[in-house]
Design a protein around this motif. Structure first.
Motif, PDB file in Angstrom:
ATOM      1  N   GLU A  41      40.722  35.257  32.423  1.00 59.87           N
ATOM      2  CA  GLU A  41      41.489  34.502  33.595  1.00 59.87           C
ATOM      3  C   GLU A  41      40.305  34.455  34.619  1.00 59.87           C
ATOM      4  O   GLU A  41      40.163  33.704  35.595  1.00 59.87           O
ATOM      5  CB  GLU A  41      42.557  35.364  33.938  1.00 59.87           C
ATOM      6  CG  GLU A  41      43.130  34.780  35.241  1.00 59.87           C
ATOM      7  CD  GLU A  41      44.697  35.178  35.637  1.00 59.87           C
ATOM      8  OE1 GLU A  41      45.466  34.410  36.342  1.00 59.87           O
ATOM      9  OE2 GLU A  41      44.786  36.297  34.984  1.00 59.87           O
ATOM     10  N   ASP A  42      39.612  35.995  34.833  1.00 58.56           N
ATOM     11  CA  ASP A  42      38.607  35.989  35.922  1.00 58.56           C
ATOM     12  C   ASP A  42      37.475  34.979  35.719  1.00 58.56           C
ATOM     13  O   ASP A  42      36.962  34.401  36.627  1.00 58.56           O
ATOM     14  CB  ASP A  42      38.076  37.405  35.884  1.00 58.56           C
ATOM     15  CG  ASP A  42      39.070  38.612  36.002  1.00 58.56           C
ATOM     16  OD1 ASP A  42      39.971  38.201  36.954  1.00 58.56           O
ATOM     17  OD2 ASP A  42      38.798  39.634  35.505  1.00 58.56           O
ATOM     18  N   THR A  44      37.671  32.116  34.222  1.00 58.23           N
ATOM     19  CA  THR A  44      38.389  30.975  34.481  1.00 58.23           C
ATOM     20  C   THR A  44      38.504  30.783  36.163  1.00 58.23           C
ATOM     21  O   THR A  44      37.822  29.527  36.466  1.00 58.23           O
ATOM     22  CB  THR A  44      39.711  30.757  34.041  1.00 58.23           C
ATOM     23  OG1 THR A  44      39.804  30.794  32.654  1.00 58.23           O
ATOM     24  CG2 THR A  44      40.383  29.502  34.570  1.00 58.23           C
ATOM     25  N   ASP A  45      38.551  31.798  36.917  1.00 55.29           N
ATOM     26  CA  ASP A  45      38.454  31.482  38.172  1.00 55.29           C
ATOM     27  C   ASP A  45      36.796  31.091  38.539  1.00 55.29           C
ATOM     28  O   ASP A  45      36.768  30.273  39.578  1.00 55.29           O
ATOM     29  CB  ASP A  45      38.891  32.794  38.976  1.00 55.29           C
ATOM     30  CG  ASP A  45      40.354  33.157  38.863  1.00 55.29           C
ATOM     31  OD1 ASP A  45      41.032  32.112  38.866  1.00 55.29           O
ATOM     32  OD2 ASP A  45      40.753  34.173  38.907  1.00 55.29           O
ATOM     33  N   GLN A  46      35.938  31.979  38.160  1.00 55.66           N
ATOM     34  CA  GLN A  46      34.596  31.645  38.340  1.00 55.66           C
ATOM     35  C   GLN A  46      34.158  30.188  38.107  1.00 55.66           C
ATOM     36  O   GLN A  46      33.678  29.465  38.853  1.00 55.66           O
ATOM     37  CB  GLN A  46      33.639  32.539  37.436  1.00 55.66           C
ATOM     38  CG  GLN A  46      33.892  34.034  37.964  1.00 55.66           C
ATOM     39  CD  GLN A  46      33.321  34.317  39.298  1.00 55.66           C
ATOM     40  OE1 GLN A  46      32.433  33.806  39.761  1.00 55.66           O
ATOM     41  NE2 GLN A  46      33.912  35.180  39.705  1.00 55.66           N
ATOM     42  N   ASN A  48      36.110  27.690  37.615  1.00 59.67           N
ATOM     43  CA  ASN A  48      36.840  26.567  38.330  1.00 59.67           C
ATOM     44  C   ASN A  48      36.398  26.555  40.074  1.00 59.67           C
ATOM     45  O   ASN A  48      37.340  25.759  40.698  1.00 59.67           O
ATOM     46  CB  ASN A  48      38.326  26.869  38.217  1.00 59.67           C
ATOM     47  CG  ASN A  48      38.773  26.477  36.899  1.00 59.67           C
ATOM     48  OD1 ASN A  48      38.057  25.602  36.312  1.00 59.67           O
ATOM     49  ND2 ASN A  48      39.820  26.970  36.485  1.00 59.67           N
ATOM     50  N   ASP A  49      35.544  27.078  40.206  1.00 51.29           N
ATOM     51  CA  ASP A  49      35.119  27.273  41.747  1.00 51.29           C
ATOM     52  C   ASP A  49      34.676  25.883  42.151  1.00 51.29           C
ATOM     53  O   ASP A  49      34.128  24.970  41.434  1.00 51.29           O
ATOM     54  CB  ASP A  49      33.680  27.706  41.894  1.00 51.29           C
ATOM     55  CG  ASP A  49      33.347  28.080  43.441  1.00 51.29           C
ATOM     56  OD1 ASP A  49      33.467  27.199  44.257  1.00 51.29           O
ATOM     57  OD2 ASP A  49      32.621  29.242  43.757  1.00 51.29           O
ATOM     58  N   ALA A 210      40.865  28.422  46.922  1.00 53.22           N
ATOM     59  CA  ALA A 210      40.600  28.614  45.760  1.00 53.22           C
ATOM     60  C   ALA A 210      40.472  30.270  45.438  1.00 53.22           C
ATOM     61  O   ALA A 210      41.059  30.979  44.525  1.00 53.22           O
ATOM     62  CB  ALA A 210      39.553  27.952  44.950  1.00 53.22           C
ATOM     63  N   TRP A 214      42.901  33.609  43.310  1.00 55.07           N
ATOM     64  CA  TRP A 214      42.590  34.431  42.220  1.00 55.07           C
ATOM     65  C   TRP A 214      43.663  35.600  41.988  1.00 55.07           C
ATOM     66  O   TRP A 214      44.089  35.990  43.170  1.00 55.07           O
ATOM     67  CB  TRP A 214      41.244  35.155  42.424  1.00 55.07           C
ATOM     68  CG  TRP A 214      40.328  34.180  42.332  1.00 55.07           C
ATOM     69  CD1 TRP A 214      40.078  32.826  42.336  1.00 55.07           C
ATOM     70  CD2 TRP A 214      38.953  34.670  42.574  1.00 55.07           C
ATOM     71  NE1 TRP A 214      39.094  32.313  42.307  1.00 55.07           N
ATOM     72  CE2 TRP A 214      37.988  33.430  42.660  1.00 55.07           C
ATOM     73  CE3 TRP A 214      37.935  35.835  42.627  1.00 55.07           C
ATOM     74  CZ2 TRP A 214      36.501  33.385  42.447  1.00 55.07           C
ATOM     75  CZ3 TRP A 214      36.588  35.877  42.641  1.00 55.07           C
ATOM     76  CH2 TRP A 214      35.877  34.702  42.624  1.00 55.07           C
ATOM     77  N   SER A 215      44.211  35.865  40.840  1.00 48.61           N
ATOM     78  CA  SER A 215      45.089  36.933  40.716  1.00 48.61           C
ATOM     79  C   SER A 215      44.591  38.063  41.105  1.00 48.61           C
ATOM     80  O   SER A 215      45.485  39.181  41.236  1.00 48.61           O
ATOM     81  CB  SER A 215      45.268  36.883  38.745  1.00 48.61           C
ATOM     82  OG  SER A 215      44.010  37.181  38.262  1.00 48.61           O
TER      83      SER A 215
END
Length: 324
Positions: A41-42, A44-46, A48-49, A210, A214-215
């Motif tokens: 998930e982390d 994915t956050d990177q 999807n910036d 965004a 993040w979670s």
């Protein structure tokens, strides 16, 4: 044995590459020590910036389904003087000393130049990279590419517990936790404060949203100080905590990712009060420590502020730059 370097697959990173990217970053962390572990998930956050151009700005190197190296170039949308493109990257420890790091750095610089030509062709370009100060291999790679050190950063950690010192709020200011209702005030303070920092550029609302999506974001550990009389937001602090770090190390730390004070409210103890608040709340919530990255060359003397609050040096990082 790792495959021959020439036989590895090179292609842009895709949204579906989060799992292999996380695996690669965690393998790099064991050797290079950035204090960062990643879940899928982390990663994915990177990926999807919203300002990351995957097609033009990234390269992933694959040995079958396994990602063994990468580079990414993050451009700026709005710039006033110098367009600073930040290049990130790394090579799996088992695939090093075979020229792949130099290849990926060159790819990152080429991506930076291509993105610069699209977005800010009339401005000077600077390509920046940052790494652990003790990483001799990375330093040699950067120097061979013509990069020079331009900035030093201190990564500080507070152990909480009895080391937390109670600090009063400045007169005339009240404290608020982050919420949907005051998020615009957090953004406004950061937009003002970041302009006085080295390489600081106006933040983009899409990227801000965004980031806070993040979670790892901790709204209950993120605070705003507001002027009682005028209602003006004077200072802000944002905190994150990554479950992947805790799972890998057994240590649950809070990480201050943004802290800023409006110019009109500086030298009134705003930053000290925000730091004191996050230390107290993190301690009471059972965290093991609080971390923050500080610009060691900051004219605000922020290192002294954190040292007085009980932070100590954990590691140092160096930023290198190239003006192609």
């Amino acid at each position: 044995m790792p495959a021959d370097i020439a036989q590895l697959i090179r292609r842009p990173i895709a949204p579906t590459d989060a799992a292999p990217l996380a695996e690669l970053l965690n393998a790099i962390e064991v050797v290079d020590v950035f204090g960062e572990y990643y879940s899928e998930e982390d990663a994915t956050d990177q990926i999807n910036d919203p300002v990351l151009d995957l097609e033009r700005g990234t390269v992933g190197v694959f040995d079958g389904d396994r990602m063994v190296g990468f580079s990414s170039a993050a451009h700026k949308l709005h710039v006033e003087d110098v367009h600073r493109v930040t290049v990130s990257g790394g090579v799996h420890p088992k695939y090093r000393r075979r020229g792949l790091g130099a290849e990926l750095l060159a790819a990152g610089v080429a991506s930076a130049e291509a993105l610069h030509a699209i977005h800010h062709p009339d401005l000077p370009l600077a390509v920046d990279v940052q790494n652990n100060a003790l990483n001799d291999g990375a330093r040699a790679c950067y120097q061979a590419a013509g990069m020079t050190p331009v900035r030093w950063y201190s990564h500080l950690r507070h152990p909480l517990g009895a080391a937390v010192v109670d600090l009063p709020l400045p007169d005339g200011l009240v404290l608020e936790s982050h919420s949907v209702d005051n998020d615009a005030d957090f953004f406004a303070v950061w937009s003002d404060a970041v302009l006085d920092r080295w390489g600081g550029v106006p933040p983009q609302l899409e990227q801000w949203r965004a980031f806070l999506g993040w979670s790892a974001f901790c709204p209950d550990l993120s605070f705003l100080l507001r002027d009682v009389d005028s209602g003006t937001a004077a200072g802000m602090l944002l905190t994150f905590s990554w479950d992947a770090d805790t799972a890998a190390t057994g240590v649950r730390d809070a990480n201050v990712q943004r802290i800023g004070t409006r110019r009109a409210y500086r030298r009134r103890g705003v930053a000290s009060a925000l730091i004191g608040q996050v230390l107290r709340v993190a301690r009471d919530a059972g965290f093991d420590g609080v971390n923050i990255e500080v610009d060691a060359d900051s004219p605000s003397g922020s290192n002294g502020l954190y040292e007085r609050a009980g932070f100590t040096m954990d590691r140092a990082e160096v930023r290198y730059s190239l003006n192609p």
